[in-house]
Design an enzyme around this catalytic site. Structure first.
Site, PDB file in Angstrom:
ATOM      1  CD  GLU A 157      -2.989  -1.167   2.253  1.00  0.00           C
ATOM      2  OE1 GLU A 157      -2.727  -0.529   3.288  1.00  0.00           O
ATOM      3  OE2 GLU A 157      -4.022  -1.827   2.102  1.00  0.00           O
ATOM      4  CD  GLU A 315      -4.194  -6.103   2.285  1.00  0.00           C
ATOM      5  OE1 GLU A 315      -4.929  -5.452   3.051  1.00  0.00           O
ATOM      6  OE2 GLU A 315      -2.962  -5.921   2.204  1.00  0.00           O
TER       7      GLU A 315
END
Ligand SMILES: [Zn+2]
Length: 699
Positions: A157, A315
């Protein structure tokens, strides 16, 4: 449209798995043994490992401990499973921060962070790049040919920004390359405003809360630089991976809700797009199907980032997250519906954060497949296992894509410019929400949409919707004009064409360079307080099927129809009653519509139903979809998979039509009869031959 190759030929199925952190359990081998008992029970075929494992891989500078990872990957291979192997740059060991403080980020207030957290590194620091590169090179040389490895997961991320001296120098270098000389920069940034003219490059610095924040061109260029520098770091960190293991693809996990990076610049450098999806299901602002529609908007962008190539859902949570304001459990059935929805929109995986909850730290209460209780007899585990069984019964889906004839432009730089704009309704610009509502009107009809930025190739679409296209970069207006002239349908709204790529207002009347195409001049823009409203009255007899009145709020543009543009709806109230709200301008073989005010969603539903009919857009199913039911098509041009998803609160029945073809249930091959019954949250995956020569089903 041909089938896309699998992400890795060693795993040519839908992936099911998630983030696995055995590095937190190395002193509990019985826990790791239990994980390997549980993986097959959950139908897991791949796990992501090593994401924050730097201290376990290099406990002190230059001392490497790969033994545990050797064992783990061997064990995965022996179990017939695959691994996504991360580079550990998302979080640093304490020894690194202590020895080399330059690796720590400096915030916009010019204060250097202490060691801690994660995502706290300077992307420019030569030390950090060298240390990451050294470890990544060892990982690539050691595991690049490992039979378990199917994908590199670069960092985690990527996000944030650093304002240290190294980054300031890099920023100035980037600006020199972009603008050439200071005079050009001063012109681009309109720096005579408030006497902000720069006379020396050394005066130029990043925006700061206690410094410069009023030069919009600077802010915009800083955000562009942050993307460029973060991407440069990414490319540097994956270079050793690509060198040692060129056959292993590279990705990183993107975040749809994150606006700090322009993913359109990023996507060409990834082999496959992957993202982390965490909708706030069951929130108190919207009903469930509205959350589903908003999530679909995000999936449709992730798929479009690489031109329709299937993406990875890297995710999602199997139950709840730990970071929403209120961490509601997904109600029974929501996890399965949300997972199959991702697949319906182009995901070739359903993966989780996280496989097992850790015992300590900030994410110990974040949802996981395996809870602290440690066994498989939980609601969450059962629902995950059910998803695993579903995915295993869809072998024809991976590699197929979604054939979209509609594009909604949701542009990151435009979002940044709108964020900066001081004016309008400052707290209610709502650009992402507005784009999502335009998208939703197609979602409700079962019409596929790509969510693109303004630079993409538009010629493949039949309808392009550009809500609040405030910034128009060079070349964009000409391409939109050519798109319309060639027979396309363009929809623009209020706040279009107000600024250029430097955030300077276009002269000569809004919507600036699109004025001639759209056939309106937007003379003024009115902003309404939340308690105020207006209404749009449909012009009787309009051929779009608009009827009666529709509510208007927040933003109202006062436009003049020009060059023969037709008026299809008008304001009903205030001093601009009777002025146009909806116009249509015929240009070449196409049409340009302009929506001058922010309307209630029902207006968009009716407008886009009319436009779909006019443009002859294909629907996933001929059946009319009840509110809350979504239908999405994935195809390889020979076989269609139609995902029918009921996000409504009640059971629904769909009357299938002749154009829907001979549908069978994709999971067991049984024939599908009409009406098609759908329990709440039920997802049916239907299969049919894509008949050559058969007209696409149309309404
Ligand atoms: Zn820095």
């Amino acid at each position: 449209m041909p089938r896309h190759p699998p992400v890795h030929r060693a795993l040519p199925v839908l992936w099911h798995g998630g983030d696995y952190n055995p590095d937190q359990w190395l002193e509990s081998p019985e826990i790791i043994a239990e994980d390997f008992r549980l993986f097959p029970l959950a139908g897991v075929n791949v796990v992501s490992v090593g994401i924050f494992a730097w201290t376990r891989l290099e406990p002190d500078e230059g001392r490497y401990t790969f033994g545990w990872l050797d064992d783990l990957l061997d064990r995965l291979a022996a179990a017939g499973m695959k691994a996504v192997l991360a580079t550990p740059s998302g979080a640093r060991p304490a020894w690194l921060s202590a020895r080399y403080p330059e690796v720590l980020r400096v915030e916009a207030n010019r204060v250097r962070n202490l060691h801690g957290g994660r995502h706290n590194h300077c992307p420019t620091s030569p030390v950090y790049r060298r240390k990451v590169g050294a470890l990544n090179r060892l990982l690539a040389e050691r595991y690049g040919k490992h039979p378990a490895l199917v994908l590199w997961h670069a960092s985690n991320e990527y996000g944030g920004e650093c304002h240290c001296a190294l980054c300031q120098e890099a920023f100035r270098g980037w600006l020199r390359a972009r603008h050439g000389d200071l005079d050009a920069l001063n012109r681009a940034w309109w720096t005579d405003f408030w006497s902000h003219r720069y006379t020396d490059w050394a005066q130029v610095a990043s925006p700061a809360p206690h410094g410069e924040g009023a030069v919009h061109g600077l802010t915009l260029d800083w955000r562009r630089f942050v993307t460029a520098q973060s991407l440069d770091f990414h490319r540097a960190e994956v270079a050793p991976l690509r060198a040692a293991a060129p056959e292993v693809p590279v990705t990183t996990n993107l975040m749809w809700t994150y606006d700090g990076l322009d993913y359109w610049k990023w996507a060409p450098h990834l082999d496959v797009v992957a993202w982390d999806s965490y909708p706030d299901w069951h929130n108190d602002r919207e009903v469930l199907w509205e959350t589903a529609a908003r999530t679909a908007f995000a999936h449709d962008q992730m798929r479009a980032l690489r031109g329709g190539q299937p993406f990875l859902l890297m995710e999602s949570t199997p139950s709840q997250v730990n970071w929403h304001a209120v961490n509601t459990l997904k109600r029974p059935g929501v996890h399965r519906a949300a997972s199959l929805q991702a697949v319906a929109h182009g995901a070739d995986s359903v993966m989780y954060f996280q496989w097992r909850k850790g015992r300590g730290g900030a994410e110990k209460l974040h949802g996981a497949v395996v809870d602290h209780v440690g066994h498989e007899h939980t609601r969450t585990f059962r629902e995950v296992a059910e998803v695993g069984r579903d995915l295993a019964r869809l072998p024809g889906v991976p590699g197929t894509t979604v054939p979209a004839e509609v594009a909604v432009i949701f542009d990151t730089e435009n979002r940044w410019a709108l964020d900066e704009a001081q004016g309008l309704a400052r707290e209610r610009k709502d650009y992402p929400q507005t784009c999502a509502l335009h998208h939703r009107a197609f979602w409700r009809q079962g019409i596929a949409v790509d969510v693109v930025n303004m630079d993409g190739d538009l010629s493949r679409y039949r309808v392009v919707v550009a809500p609040m296209l405030y910034m128009i970069r060079p070349g964009v207006a000409a391409r939109l004009d050519a798109f319309v002239r060639a027979g396309g349908t363009l929809v623009t709204t209020y706040c279009t064409g107000m600024v250029d790529e430097h955030d300077r207002c276009h002269l000569g009347g809004f919507p600036g360079p699109l004025r001639a195409t759209v056939g309106v001049w937007a003379e003024e823009l009115d902003a309404l307080y939340p308690s105020r409203s207006n209404r749009a009255d449909a012009v009787p007899g309009n051929d779009l099927g608009l009827e009666g009145s529709y509510g208007i709020h927040t933003l109202c543009e006062l436009v003049h129809a020009e060059d023969g543009a037709e008026v299809l709806a008008i304001y009903g109230e205030d001093f601009y009653a009777g002025r146009p709200v909806l116009t249509r301008h015929r240009v070449g073989a196409g049409r340009a519509y302009h929506v001058a005010a922010r309307t209630e969603p029902r207006f968009l539903d009716d407008l886009y139903r009319g436009l779909a009919r006019e443009a002859g857009l294909a629907h996933a199913l001929e059946a009319t979809l009840p509110e809350g039911v979504s239908a999405q098509l994935r195809t390889d041009g020979e076989t269609d998979h139609v995902f029918v998803m009921n996000f409504a609160a009640d059971a629904q029945a769909l009357r299938l039509g002749p154009a829907d073809g001979d549908l069978v249930d994709a999971r067991d091959g049984s024939a599908v009869a009409s009406p098609l019954a759908l329990a709440p949250l039920e997802v049916r995956v239907l299969r049919r031959a894509t008949r050559a020569g058969r007209a696409a089903p149309r309404h």
